[in-house]
Design a protein around this motif. Structure first.
Motif, mmCIF file in Angstrom:
data_model
loop_
_atom_site.group_PDB
_atom_site.id
_atom_site.type_symbol
_atom_site.label_atom_id
_atom_site.label_comp_id
_atom_site.label_asym_id
_atom_site.label_seq_id
_atom_site.Cartn_x
_atom_site.Cartn_y
_atom_site.Cartn_z
ATOM 1 N N PRO A 120 -14.159 69.097 32.603
ATOM 2 C CA PRO A 120 -14.967 68.695 31.431
ATOM 3 C C PRO A 120 -14.411 69.206 30.097
ATOM 4 N N SER A 121 -13.151 68.861 29.828
ATOM 5 C CA SER A 121 -12.583 69.105 28.497
ATOM 6 C C SER A 121 -11.358 68.211 28.349
ATOM 7 N N ASP A 130 -17.262 76.862 31.152
ATOM 8 C CA ASP A 130 -18.007 76.928 29.889
ATOM 9 C C ASP A 130 -17.336 76.146 28.763
ATOM 10 N N THR A 131 -16.824 74.967 29.071
ATOM 11 C CA THR A 131 -15.983 74.224 28.120
ATOM 12 C C THR A 131 -16.767 73.684 26.926
ATOM 13 N N HIS A 132 -18.010 73.266 27.148
ATOM 14 C CA HIS A 132 -18.760 72.614 26.061
ATOM 15 C C HIS A 132 -19.118 73.617 24.963
ATOM 16 N N CYS A 145 -13.237 64.573 28.863
ATOM 17 C CA CYS A 145 -12.944 64.972 30.246
ATOM 18 C C CYS A 145 -11.514 64.565 30.589
ATOM 19 N N ALA A 173 -24.704 72.388 23.729
ATOM 20 C CA ALA A 173 -23.854 72.354 24.924
ATOM 21 C C ALA A 173 -24.421 71.356 25.926
ATOM 22 N N SER A 177 -22.596 68.039 27.112
ATOM 23 C CA SER A 177 -22.258 67.920 28.540
ATOM 24 C C SER A 177 -22.742 66.582 29.095
ATOM 25 N N GLU A 178 -23.894 66.115 28.604
ATOM 26 C CA GLU A 178 -24.413 64.824 29.080
ATOM 27 C C GLU A 178 -23.498 63.682 28.662
ATOM 28 N N GLN A 181 -20.347 63.866 30.734
ATOM 29 C CA GLN A 181 -20.578 63.394 32.104
ATOM 30 C C GLN A 181 -20.626 61.869 32.165
#
Ligand SMILES: Nc1nc2c(c(=O)[nH]1)N[C@@H](CN(C=O)c1ccc(C(=O)N[C@@H](CCC(=O)O)C(=O)O)cc1)CN2
Ligand SMILES: NCC(=O)N[C@@H]1O[C@H](COP(=O)([O-])[O-])[C@@H](O)[C@H]1O
Length: 233
Positions: A120-121, A130-132, A145, A173, A177-178, A181
């Protein structure tokens, strides 16, 4: 060799490893069921017995396995037990979809060239966890991503594709993240479609798609933008 029903072509076999809710798994199942991803999901395995993705797999009639990392004295022992579970199902590609254990070199070697991960980055930014939060703290204007072949180097394997999402000033965050995703659920089925059709390979020359070497940055697109991404299958 697991033979298909007589007269049917042998579909590309996936083993999917999860640790959590399995929304990426669900996106892959949905693409398969929609007929746009010609794969057999031979196994869904988790290192966590409580992973929600196990219920998603069971509901879809997919074989599941739990190899609980807490039951093994070493990472190597855990990885070897995981290999034994996976190899029973003879996958062509092993897919990490929210799998949260760092894999040892013997595991990575065993599946060299057919082990994929989604992160996820926009790698190489923010490997690890903890990327976000890290992207927000850095004030990045875009995030996203990345899908890559897995090597010993954590999140450092050869990039295949990246999908960008914008970061807005009021993002948290969670909101970020949503959005990431959603991009993952769009990108992973596409990339797995390239694997299933034999178009995506990793060899000594690097990552290739349709025989063309993929740039070191991977194929970069804005999430949801089909202009820049070769079609599925
Ligand atoms: N050898 C490799 N193993 C894994 C890779 C990789 O590129 N090379 N990718 C990861 C996936 N991942 C990020 O995309 C990632 C997963 C887990 C961790 C991590 O620090 N895990 C901790 C435990 C965390 C937990 O259980 O919640 C650990 O293993 O000690 C970092 C990055 C999958 N494996
Ligand atoms: N470093 C690995 C990592 O953080 N992976 C991330 O875990 C989430 C799993 O979601 P899911 O279980 O709903 O597919 C996904 O966002 C994936 O990028």
């Amino acid at each position: 060799m697991i033979a298909p029903p007589s007269g049917q072509p042998r579909l590309h076999r996936l083993a999917i490893l999860i640790s959590g809710s399995g929304t990426n798994l669900q996106a892959i199942i949905a693409a398969r069921d929609a007929g746009v991803l010609p794969v057999e999901i031979a196994l869904v395995a988790s290192n966590r017995p409580t992973a929600g993705g196990l219920q998603r797999a069971a509901a879809a009639g997919i074989a599941t396995a739990v190899v609980d990392h807490r039951e093994f004295a070493t990472r190597e022992d855990f990885d070897q037990a995981l290999i034994q579970q996976i190899d029973r199902h003879q996958p062509d590609t092993v897919v990490l979809a929210g799998f949260m254990r760092i894999l040892t070199a013997p595991f990575v070697r065993h599946y060299a060239g057919r082990l994929l991960n989604i992160h996820p980055s926009l790698l190489p930014r923010y490997p690890g966890l903890d990327t976000h939060r890290r992207a927000l703290e850095a004030g990045d204007s875009e995030h996203g991503c990345s899908i890559h072949f897995v090597t010993d180097e954590l999140d450092g394997g050869p990039l295949i594709a990246r999908a960008r999402v914008p970061v807005s000033a009021n993002d948290t965050a969670l909101s970020l993240s949503e959005r990431v995703q959603q991009a993952e659920h769009w990108l992973y089925p596409r990339v797995l479609g390239w694997r299933a059709s034999g178009r995506l390979r990793l060899d000594r020359e690097g990552v290739s798609l349709d025989g063309q070497i993929v740039p070191a940055t991977g194929i970069c697109v804005a999430a949801g933008d089909d202009d820049g991404l070769p079609e599925l299958g």
